[in-house]
Design an enzyme around this catalytic site. Sequence first.
Site, mmCIF file in Angstrom:
data_model
loop_
_atom_site.group_PDB
_atom_site.id
_atom_site.type_symbol
_atom_site.label_atom_id
_atom_site.label_comp_id
_atom_site.label_asym_id
_atom_site.label_seq_id
_atom_site.Cartn_x
_atom_site.Cartn_y
_atom_site.Cartn_z
ATOM 1 N N ASP A 1 4.180 1.378 12.170
ATOM 2 C CA ASP A 1 3.023 0.682 11.593
ATOM 3 C C ASP A 1 2.890 -0.750 12.093
ATOM 4 O OD1 ASP A 1 3.226 2.268 8.301
ATOM 5 O OD2 ASP A 1 2.584 2.977 10.267
ATOM 6 N N ASP B 1 3.638 20.898 7.258
ATOM 7 C CA ASP B 1 4.579 22.029 7.220
ATOM 8 C C ASP B 1 5.871 21.679 6.499
ATOM 9 O OD1 ASP B 1 4.703 20.329 9.614
ATOM 10 O OD2 ASP B 1 6.475 21.519 10.110
ATOM 11 N N CYS C 1 -5.888 12.454 11.786
ATOM 12 C CA CYS C 1 -6.615 11.178 11.826
ATOM 13 C C CYS C 1 -6.444 10.624 13.245
ATOM 14 C CB CYS C 1 -6.059 10.216 10.786
ATOM 15 S SG CYS C 1 -4.372 9.708 11.151
ATOM 16 N N ARG D 1 -8.641 -0.585 4.294
ATOM 17 C CA ARG D 1 -7.841 0.449 3.617
ATOM 18 C C ARG D 1 -6.486 -0.119 3.209
ATOM 19 N NH1 ARG D 1 -6.622 5.384 6.844
ATOM 20 N NH2 ARG D 1 -5.295 5.544 5.017
ATOM 21 N N ILE E 1 6.921 8.120 16.913
ATOM 22 C CA ILE E 1 6.620 8.758 15.624
ATOM 23 C C ILE E 1 5.306 9.543 15.658
ATOM 24 C CG2 ILE E 1 6.295 8.390 13.149
ATOM 25 C CD1 ILE E 1 9.121 7.650 14.122
ATOM 26 N N ARG F 1 -1.022 15.021 11.999
ATOM 27 C CA ARG F 1 -0.538 14.846 10.619
ATOM 28 C C ARG F 1 -0.337 16.174 9.887
ATOM 29 N NH1 ARG F 1 -1.814 9.358 9.478
ATOM 30 N NH2 ARG F 1 -0.062 9.387 8.062
ATOM 31 N N LYS G 1 0.845 -1.210 0.000
ATOM 32 C CA LYS G 1 0.000 0.000 0.000
ATOM 33 C C LYS G 1 0.871 1.247 0.000
ATOM 34 C CE LYS G 1 -1.748 1.749 3.941
ATOM 35 N NZ LYS G 1 -1.554 3.197 4.178
ATOM 36 N N ASN G 2 1.850 1.303 0.903
ATOM 37 C CA ASN G 2 2.599 2.552 1.067
ATOM 38 C C ASN G 2 3.630 2.788 -0.023
ATOM 39 O OD1 ASN G 2 1.013 3.061 3.227
ATOM 40 N ND2 ASN G 2 2.564 2.615 4.777
HETATM 41 C C1 EPZ Z 1 3.759 7.433 6.042
HETATM 42 O O1 EPZ Z 1 2.910 8.447 6.553
HETATM 43 C C2 EPZ Z 1 2.918 6.162 5.996
HETATM 44 N N1 EPZ Z 1 1.781 6.351 5.113
HETATM 45 C C3 EPZ Z 1 2.420 5.814 7.399
HETATM 46 O O2 EPZ Z 1 1.730 4.567 7.321
HETATM 47 C C4 EPZ Z 1 3.639 5.639 8.308
HETATM 48 O O3 EPZ Z 1 3.184 5.381 9.627
HETATM 49 C C5 EPZ Z 1 4.496 6.909 8.284
HETATM 50 O O4 EPZ Z 1 4.879 7.212 6.926
HETATM 51 C C6 EPZ Z 1 5.761 6.750 9.102
HETATM 52 O O5 EPZ Z 1 6.507 5.672 8.628
HETATM 53 C C7 EPZ Z 1 1.949 6.213 3.769
HETATM 54 O O6 EPZ Z 1 3.037 5.953 3.286
HETATM 55 C C8 EPZ Z 1 0.733 6.381 2.921
HETATM 56 P P1 EPZ Z 1 5.553 11.022 8.066
HETATM 57 P P2 EPZ Z 1 3.403 10.007 6.503
HETATM 58 O O7 EPZ Z 1 5.399 12.267 7.276
HETATM 59 O O8 EPZ Z 1 4.207 10.233 5.308
HETATM 60 C C9 EPZ Z 1 5.390 14.430 11.380
HETATM 61 C C10 EPZ Z 1 -0.052 3.070 7.618
HETATM 62 O O9 EPZ Z 1 -0.482 2.537 8.649
HETATM 63 N N2 EPZ Z 1 5.285 15.386 10.273
HETATM 64 O O10 EPZ Z 1 6.808 10.224 7.933
HETATM 65 O O11 EPZ Z 1 2.221 10.861 6.740
HETATM 66 C C11 EPZ Z 1 4.153 13.548 11.508
HETATM 67 O O12 EPZ Z 1 3.146 14.210 12.256
HETATM 68 C C12 EPZ Z 1 0.319 4.534 7.617
HETATM 69 O O13 EPZ Z 1 0.141 2.463 6.537
HETATM 70 C C13 EPZ Z 1 5.380 16.747 10.552
HETATM 71 O O14 EPZ Z 1 5.546 17.153 11.700
HETATM 72 O O15 EPZ Z 1 4.331 10.039 7.813
HETATM 73 C C14 EPZ Z 1 4.683 12.336 12.221
HETATM 74 O O16 EPZ Z 1 4.737 12.612 13.610
HETATM 75 C C15 EPZ Z 1 -0.013 5.220 8.942
HETATM 76 N N3 EPZ Z 1 5.279 17.629 9.519
HETATM 77 C C16 EPZ Z 1 6.124 12.203 11.681
HETATM 78 O O17 EPZ Z 1 6.440 13.485 11.113
HETATM 79 C C17 EPZ Z 1 5.087 17.220 8.222
HETATM 80 O O18 EPZ Z 1 5.021 18.080 7.313
HETATM 81 C C18 EPZ Z 1 6.293 11.154 10.606
HETATM 82 O O19 EPZ Z 1 5.306 11.390 9.614
HETATM 83 C C19 EPZ Z 1 4.994 15.831 7.957
HETATM 84 C C20 EPZ Z 1 5.100 14.935 8.997
#
Ligand code: EPZ
Length: 418
Positions: A305, A124, A116, A397, A327, A121, A22-23
């Site tokens: 995850d 920035d 969510c 999903r 995370i 999420r 998926k990811n």
């Molecule tokens: C991806 O989400 C995955 N989703 C998530 O999988 C996964 O948990 C996550 O990466 C971490 O590995 C997909 O690939 C579709 P991040 P993403 O940006 O990209 C903070 C699942 O279960 N952050 O790496 O949204 C954020 O709040 C899903 O399959 C900011 O602060 O994750 C989080 O605390 C759930 N500012 C951390 O970084 C930003 O602009 C990591 O988020 C972006 C993120």
Amino acid sequence: MAFIEVVGGRHLSGELTIQGSKNAVLPILAASILHKGITRIKNCPKIIDVYHMIKLLESIGCIVTWEQEGLTIDATDVNYNSVDKKYVSSMRSSIILLGALIGRNKCVTISYPGGCAIGERPIDLHLKAIKELNVEVIRNEDLIFCSTVHLIGGNIEFAKQSVGATENIILAAVKAEGVTIVNNAACEPEITELCSFLNQMGARITGAGSKTIKIEGVKELKDVDYTLVSDRIVMGTYLAAVAGTGGSVTLRGNCCEENASVIEVLRKLGCRVGVGNDYINICSNGKLQASSIIETESYPGFPTDMQSQIMSVLSIANGSSLVVENIFESRFKTVSELVKMGAEIYVNGKVAQIHGVNALYGTDVKALDLRGGAGLVIAGLMANGTSRVSGIEYIERGYQDICLDLRTLGADIRKVEE
Ligand code: EPZ
């Protein structure tokens, strides 16, 4: 309302091939619009998030068809630049179209994806990085408007690692003028998979999988036939299921080494795990020794995850464990559902303390997010008696058919439409 009914207490056995990732496929679907031509993706999982992304691609002019082999996307006529709000709010990973539409048409209007169950999420990091490519970003409380006349490569230094922000900047930079250097990039396997796909399309990207990625802008891309990697989290989920129920199972997929941190934990719990190029064999007697502390970290650390799934397994391990969620700020919501099944878990901020009990008991529980739902299915497999897991739209999903997969391994589980 549909739910999953699972009768616990059975050992798992047999062999299963793991679905596509998926990811990995979501950013690859977005990447397909960078090329005014055809992309074919084999091993594409039939999951709700893919169906959502297909609707998004069709809403901006793509023609998407399921064929015998997989999914075909014709992105010749991508003539819209605004991403429909209803899709962005229902699937936050649609924010990945921000970078893809900037890369394709140098402009995009998109709404905020919103938070969510697992966290706020924010985006920035995405927006700060995009500005480094000579893109103007205008925002109001509802929409984000990005545009540029010349998309120019730049230097990006991420303050923290973000999978989505790394993917977005790569997509925007592929056809920019000049070179883009991304520092403190995310190193998840899904980044490597996206860059492998883009390089097959004719992009020029090096360093994927490391913290420094270099993208040399190109003018043209080409049609590509791509076979998607297996889903490492789905594989990890089923490994955890066998660990908790006991049994001996072989899982087939080309994402074995990406599960190294999960395998290390399962071995510490007392499982025997053999790893080949394209399979993992796990044996467990179901009597596990608690693991002192598990911390979720960016790749190659223990994946966030897999946190809910391992929490379920630890709930019946012998002894006490600590799980630290580094995370996401609210990824322990499923704990209250596990406690309904008899688990003894205490949460304090980002730390959950689990005291293993002799057994969980089956009852009605509710999935509150994708991986939490998978964790509840594992708990139901381990419990005495029958459990009914509602909220399965979350689970669907990311899991193509979790009931069929687990039935293939001998579980007494089915989807019930009420
Ligand atoms: C991806 O989400 C995955 N989703 C998530 O999988 C996964 O948990 C996550 O990466 C971490 O590995 C997909 O690939 C579709 P991040 P993403 O940006 O990209 C903070 C699942 O279960 N952050 O790496 O949204 C954020 O709040 C899903 O399959 C900011 O602060 O994750 C989080 O605390 C759930 N500012 C951390 O970084 C930003 O602009 C990591 O988020 C972006 C993120």
